[in-house]
Design an enzyme around this catalytic site. Sequence first.
Site, short mmCIF file in Angstrom:
data_model
loop_
_atom_site.label_atom_id
_atom_site.label_comp_id
_atom_site.label_asym_id
_atom_site.label_seq_id
_atom_site.Cartn_x
_atom_site.Cartn_y
_atom_site.Cartn_z
CG ASP A 1 -8.91 2.32 -0.43
OD1 ASP A 1 -8.11 1.05 -0.41
OD2 ASP A 1 -8.18 3.11 0.51
CG ASP B 1 -1.84 0.60 0.79
OD1 ASP B 1 -2.55 1.43 -0.13
OD2 ASP B 1 -2.93 1.27 1.60
#
Length: 744
Positions: free
Chosen positions: A551, A479
Amino acid sequence: MIDVIEKNLFHLHNEKISYIFYVMQNGQLGHLYYGSSLDDITNEDIVYLEQQDSKSAGTVKYSPQTGNFNLSDRMQEYPVYGSSDFKCGAIDVYCKDEPWYLDFKFVGYEITNEKKRDLTKPSSYALGSHEVETITVTLYDQDHQLQLIEYFSIFEHQAVIVRHQKLINLGQQSVQVQKMMSGALDLPQAGYHLLSLDGAWLKERHVHYRDLTQGTVSVSSLKGASGHQHNPFIALVRGDNLNCGDAYAANLIYSGNFLSQVEVDEWQRARLLIGINPNYFSWQLDAQNSFETPEAILSYSNQGINGLIKNSQDFTTNHIIDRKWQHQNRPVVFNNWEATYFDFDEEKLLLLAKKAKSLGMECFVVDDGWFGKRDNDRTSLGDWSVDRHKFPKGIKHFAQQIHAMDLQLGIWFEPEMVSPDTMLFKKHPEWVVRHPYQRTAIGRGQYVLDFANPDVVKSIYQQIKSVIEETDLNYIKWDMNRNITEAYSAFLKENNRPQTEFFHRYILGVYQLYQMIISDFPDVLIEGCAGGGGRYDLGILFYSPQIWPSDDSDAVERLSILSGTTLAYPLSSFSNHVSAVPNDQVLRLTSLQMRQNVCNFGPLGYELDITNISDEEVAAIKNNINFYKAHRQLLVHGQFQQLITIDSGSNEVAWAVYNDTCTEAIVGFYRKLARPNTGVLDYIKLPFVDKSRHYQINSQDIVSGRLLQSVGLRKPYQFNGANGDTAQLRGDFQSYLYHLQVVD
């Protein structure tokens, strides 16, 4: 695949495309043609293409010796501003504060047929000499003692040209490269719309069209990453034409700041440029040193938008992503994030893992919160040691229990970031990206590490390596949740390098960390992620075969995100998770069927509390996973095609995956909102089916391919207020899957 005609004209061609350039009368490289294959081109054709005896009005002659010749109305391969061409050029070089008007003249060429996969930098590759030919053209500017090497590659059965450049300073003084683009394409007409993939966090890569009129249209990033807001991919298309018409596209094998632009001149000619964003960039090119650009992909299709989709899917799958991932099943993943967030311990995770295994899942991914004192997103980044409060017997013990269930194990890292409360920050404050002044921006409670400094990359790798070894790790979720501000490197200052080199050196450091992990652990699957889809590009796909696209896991939003993403990137790269409702990002309620029917296209995963679902949901998840596994290769690696539109504002979406022989296909149909009094008969045409064969649909109707092409696949009956007993879809947010198989 590459023909040289009279030593000054070069024809790159295969059965799909031709790309022709030549040496102009001033010694520079000119562009003649890019489009459908011209395999049988004749000498007369070449003379016709080269001929330009007239001069456009309002232009400046290149020199007294070249007659009417000027660069303003000539198509060029690597244009330079200021020497009778006033459009944006591909390269700008300064010496001190003096701009150089460069004149790269043809010296010679070499043709090779080898392009190995090299982990030191992301680029295209070929596995055999038959798959690729590259022509390397050397040009030289005598006055400025600069050598430019141009690389053009064409691949077997691929409708793309790959380009990049190397600039070598053969002089005695340093110069500043202030702009050096990777791809340039001059087109004789500008009658296209510019298609780009734009959006924001939670709504990445929506399709947008812009009119091309005189002037410049561009998309770009200055965030240190390719970004949520714009993607490097752009296309030139003639309207929303899915299956016919000329279309061009450009993309960049790069993950940092980029610029993709099209300029239209006064004669309605278009110039496309793509490469590293020249804003906040320059490179100090010392004597006898070189600078090399990332590769640009220039794609052509005469079959409209679906043709571009096929080009992107085929080329990226076979020549950018490591081809070994085509032959390994992508695991059905369970990710604990939306099931637990930071509130978990080993016991809770093991309960989830056992349930995931019983449902048919294959890889358990521990997301954020397993390390340091990470009970929220404001702490512990940079100290990659296990939280003993959550894992009292250590991460190795936990990993052994996961593997004992015959599950793979994945772990989340955010390696490019550091929290202020960590030992790493306290020991090495100079490793933080920030300018040397009192005020410094902070995002998400964290700072960015200086990956332009090789020592920083090596230090982070040593921490990650120990976790990989201790857990026998199968899967990494990488990430990156914060963009770069105050781009300043103490390392560059100490080494007397310009700060304008930082962004490029930073992304090279990211690639260095990827190289270290993959070199030592080649079988670990890395899923790229940057706050979701903030770094969805070909540079990351070179190392990571799949990327977390957003997301936002809402099924309706994913329809738009997937429709845009698959224009530029293969379906196999699009990671999906079935999450809980109301959806955590938009609070939308959608059925489990809708969520699963969207997520089945690409690598499948789940991200919800599966210990707290009904028996009906348990059965539905089991059935779906069984269906997915039975058709996994088709759903991940099949040919993907849009069937209705790619417009994110459309109320209906339909797409298909089919195998190479067109003997099997799965079609997904999705309707966002219910409409009153809809008609009962409507169809979706299937242009990919074999019209000489017959197909059975969902083990029921048998229909000819000719009918499916001409009339189409009947849409499911929608509730209209009068057909309650026979309606197949009811209310908002509905979906339906068709499974087609050849029966003769």
